[in-house]
Design an enzyme around this catalytic site. Sequence first.
Site, PDB file in Angstrom:
ATOM      1  N   SER A   1       1.279  -1.293  -0.141  1.00 62.02           N
ATOM      2  CA  SER A   1       0.115   0.357  -0.231  1.00 62.02           C
ATOM      3  C   SER A   1       0.983   1.032  -0.051  1.00 62.02           C
ATOM      4  O   SER A   1       1.856   1.318   0.208  1.00 62.02           O
ATOM      5  CB  SER A   1      -0.988   0.108   1.403  1.00 62.02           C
ATOM      6  OG  SER A   1      -1.644   1.754   1.186  1.00 62.02           O
TER       7      SER A   1
ATOM      8  N   LYS B   1       2.065  -3.112   6.496  1.00 60.80           N
ATOM      9  CA  LYS B   1       2.071  -2.422   4.645  1.00 60.80           C
ATOM     10  C   LYS B   1       3.989  -2.331   4.337  1.00 60.80           C
ATOM     11  O   LYS B   1       4.579  -2.252   3.647  1.00 60.80           O
ATOM     12  CB  LYS B   1       1.096  -1.688   4.810  1.00 60.80           C
ATOM     13  CG  LYS B   1      -0.152  -2.213   3.877  1.00 60.80           C
ATOM     14  CD  LYS B   1      -0.570  -3.015   3.430  1.00 60.80           C
ATOM     15  CE  LYS B   1      -1.876  -3.896   3.402  1.00 60.80           C
ATOM     16  NZ  LYS B   1      -1.881  -4.399   2.737  1.00 60.80           N
TER      17      LYS B   1
ATOM     18  N   TYR C   1      -2.741  -0.681  10.614  1.00 60.97           N
ATOM     19  CA  TYR C   1      -1.646  -1.056   8.987  1.00 60.97           C
ATOM     20  C   TYR C   1      -0.734  -0.108   8.096  1.00 60.97           C
ATOM     21  O   TYR C   1       0.022  -1.592   7.791  1.00 60.97           O
ATOM     22  CB  TYR C   1      -3.582  -0.350   8.805  1.00 60.97           C
ATOM     23  CG  TYR C   1      -3.536  -0.852   6.846  1.00 60.97           C
ATOM     24  CD1 TYR C   1      -4.396  -1.808   6.069  1.00 60.97           C
ATOM     25  CD2 TYR C   1      -3.489  -0.006   5.437  1.00 60.97           C
ATOM     26  CE1 TYR C   1      -4.311  -2.340   5.250  1.00 60.97           C
ATOM     27  CE2 TYR C   1      -3.069  -0.200   4.441  1.00 60.97           C
ATOM     28  CZ  TYR C   1      -3.788  -1.142   4.604  1.00 60.97           C
ATOM     29  OH  TYR C   1      -3.803  -0.946   2.409  1.00 60.97           O
TER      30      TYR C   1
HETATM   31  N1  LIG Z   1      -8.576   0.016  -1.002  1.00 63.02           N
HETATM   32  C1  LIG Z   1      -7.495   0.018  -0.960  1.00 63.02           C
HETATM   33  O1  LIG Z   1      -8.006   1.353  -0.673  1.00 63.02           O
HETATM   34  C2  LIG Z   1      -6.639  -0.418  -0.364  1.00 63.02           C
HETATM   35  C3  LIG Z   1      -5.258   0.765  -1.084  1.00 63.02           C
HETATM   36  C4  LIG Z   1      -3.851  -0.306  -0.999  1.00 63.02           C
HETATM   37  C5  LIG Z   1      -3.866  -1.043  -0.201  1.00 63.02           C
HETATM   38  N2  LIG Z   1      -4.890  -1.740  -0.548  1.00 63.02           N
HETATM   39  C6  LIG Z   1      -4.912  -3.438  -0.399  1.00 63.02           C
HETATM   40  O2  LIG Z   1      -5.216  -4.266  -1.209  1.00 63.02           O
HETATM   41  C7  LIG Z   1      -5.943  -5.186  -1.295  1.00 63.02           C
HETATM   42  C8  LIG Z   1      -7.375  -5.708  -1.676  1.00 63.02           C
HETATM   43  O3  LIG Z   1      -8.179  -5.090  -0.778  1.00 63.02           O
HETATM   44  P1  LIG Z   1      -9.183  -4.672  -1.346  1.00 63.02           P
HETATM   45  O4  LIG Z   1      -9.189  -3.362  -1.234  1.00 63.02           O
HETATM   46  O5  LIG Z   1      -9.918  -5.301  -2.317  1.00 63.02           O
HETATM   47  O6  LIG Z   1     -10.655  -4.738   0.216  1.00 63.02           O
HETATM   48  P2  LIG Z   1     -12.009  -5.889  -0.003  1.00 63.02           P
HETATM   49  O7  LIG Z   1     -12.038  -5.801   1.610  1.00 63.02           O
HETATM   50  O8  LIG Z   1     -12.303  -5.587  -0.815  1.00 63.02           O
HETATM   51  O9  LIG Z   1     -10.717  -7.722  -0.165  1.00 63.02           O
HETATM   52  C9  LIG Z   1     -10.051  -7.784   0.558  1.00 63.02           C
HETATM   53  C10 LIG Z   1     -10.481  -9.677   0.688  1.00 63.02           C
HETATM   54  O10 LIG Z   1      -9.014 -10.502   1.482  1.00 63.02           O
HETATM   55  C11 LIG Z   1     -10.025 -11.388   2.201  1.00 63.02           C
HETATM   56  N3  LIG Z   1      -9.991 -11.685   3.181  1.00 63.02           N
HETATM   57  C12 LIG Z   1      -9.754 -11.346   4.895  1.00 63.02           C
HETATM   58  N4  LIG Z   1      -9.066 -11.698   5.671  1.00 63.02           N
HETATM   59  C13 LIG Z   1      -8.492 -13.181   4.908  1.00 63.02           C
HETATM   60  C14 LIG Z   1      -7.938 -14.173   5.621  1.00 63.02           C
HETATM   61  N5  LIG Z   1      -7.531 -13.646   7.281  1.00 63.02           N
HETATM   62  N6  LIG Z   1      -7.399 -15.211   4.722  1.00 63.02           N
HETATM   63  C15 LIG Z   1      -8.047 -15.176   3.032  1.00 63.02           C
HETATM   64  N7  LIG Z   1      -8.364 -13.873   2.944  1.00 63.02           N
HETATM   65  C16 LIG Z   1      -9.485 -12.742   4.005  1.00 63.02           C
HETATM   66  C17 LIG Z   1     -11.721 -10.636   2.407  1.00 63.02           C
HETATM   67  O11 LIG Z   1     -12.878 -11.668   2.992  1.00 63.02           O
HETATM   68  C18 LIG Z   1     -12.193  -9.966   0.851  1.00 63.02           C
HETATM   69  O12 LIG Z   1     -12.191 -10.320  -0.049  1.00 63.02           O
HETATM   70  C19 LIG Z   1      -5.663  -5.438   1.075  1.00 63.02           C
HETATM   71  O13 LIG Z   1      -3.951  -5.900   0.687  1.00 63.02           O
HETATM   72  C20 LIG Z   1      -4.911  -3.923   0.290  1.00 63.02           C
HETATM   73  O14 LIG Z   1      -4.413  -3.909   2.216  1.00 63.02           O
HETATM   74  C21 LIG Z   1      -5.836  -1.428  -0.375  1.00 63.02           C
END
Ligand SMILES: NC(=O)c1ccc[n+]([C@@H]2O[C@H](COP(=O)([O-])OP(=O)(O)OC[C@H]3O[C@@H](n4cnc5c(N)ncnc54)[C@H](O)[C@@H]3O)[C@@H](O)[C@H]2O)c1
Length: 281
Positions: free
Chosen positions: A144, A161, A157
Site C-alpha cells: 500500500s 504494509k 495497517y
Molecule cells: N482499498 C484500498 O484503498 C487499498 C489501498 C491500498 C492497498 N490495498 C490493499 O489491497 C488488497 C485488497 O483489498 P481490497 O481493497 O480489495 O479490500 P476488500 O475488502 O474488498 O478485499 C479483501 C479480501 O480479503 C479477504 N480476506 C480478509 N481476511 C482474510 C484472511 N484471513 N484470509 C484470506 N482472505 C481474507 C476478504 O474476505 C476480502 O475478500 C489488500 O491487501 C489491501 O490492504 C487496498
Amino acid sequence: MQDFDNKVAVVTGAGGALGREIAAACAQRGMQLVLSDVNAEALAESERLLRQRWPAVAILSMRVDVSRLEQVEALARAAIERFGAVHLLFNNAGVGVAAPIWENTAEDWAWVSNVNLFGVAWGVKTFVPLMLKQQEGHVVNIASAAGWVHPAGSGVYNVTKAAVVALSESLANDLVLAGSSVGVSVVSPAYFPSGIVDSDRNRPGDLAATADSAMRRQHEEQVKKAVESGKISAAQIAGSILEAVEHNRFYVFPHPFVTDGIAAKSKAAKLGQTAFNPRTS
Ligand SMILES: NC(=O)c1ccc[n+]([C@@H]2O[C@H](COP(=O)([O-])OP(=O)(O)OC[C@H]3O[C@@H](n4cnc5c(N)ncnc54)[C@H](O)[C@@H]3O)[C@@H](O)[C@H]2O)c1
C-alpha cells in the site's frame, strides 16, 4: 513473464474488490485460476462472475485463511494436484483497522498482522520453493502507499504494509543471490473503492474488536471517505499489475502521486525535524 496463456495464477482475497479484478485480468489473458478467500460467499460470487464471463477458464476455488500456514499449504497442494504447477501468486488478502495507535488493542495488532504480514509470509514460504523447482514464477505482493508514507489513524495497517514492502525487497534480493529468475513485484496503491473499510466482516471471533472511542470512530470515518472517493478503480489497478508482471517490474505504483510523497519524505528525513505527514505535506 510474457506468455500468460494457460499459466496457473493463485489469488488470495479473491472475493474482494482487487482480488476479483486480478482474477478477471488473469482470466482475460487465458490463465487458469486458483481462487481463495476466507469469506466463502464472496469467493463463490467471484467464481460465478468469472465463469459467466469466461466459461472456458479452469477455476479451482478454496476457502483459505491466509493467516494459517497449514491452510496456505493445503491450497498449494490442491493447486498442484489440479494443475501440476503454480506460475503466479498474488498475495492480495488484506484487512484494515482505524484508530490512534496507542488505542489499538492486542487483538487489533494480532488480527491485522496475521493477515497482512503473516498471510504474505506464508504465501512466500509455501509457493516460492515450488517456483524455484519449476525455475519459473512471479510473486506479486499487495502492499500500500501506507507502507511508504504513514497517515494518522491507520498505524497498525501502516506498520504491516511497511513490513510487506520490506519482505518483498528481501525476497527479490534473496532470489537474485540464489541466481533465480523467479520475479517479484510489490504493489503500493493509494486509496481505491473496495470493501476494506468493512474489514471487520471477516474478523475472527477470538480477536474481536473490544475498544471504542470518539477518535477511533473519527479515523474510521476519514478512511471510509478516502477509500470511497478513490479515483482509480480496482480494475485499473489490476491492469497495472498484470502489465508490471509482463515487464518484470518490481515497484508498482498505480497512483503516480505516491512516488512524489516518497520523495518528499526523503527530503523531510534529510532535514530531520518532524515526522513526515502525507496529509499535511
Ligand atoms: N482499498 C484500498 O484503498 C487499498 C489501498 C491500498 C492497498 N490495498 C490493499 O489491497 C488488497 C485488497 O483489498 P481490497 O481493497 O480489495 O479490500 P476488500 O475488502 O474488498 O478485499 C479483501 C479480501 O480479503 C479477504 N480476506 C480478509 N481476511 C482474510 C484472511 N484471513 N484470509 C484470506 N482472505 C481474507 C476478504 O474476505 C476480502 O475478500 C489488500 O491487501 C489491501 O490492504 C487496498
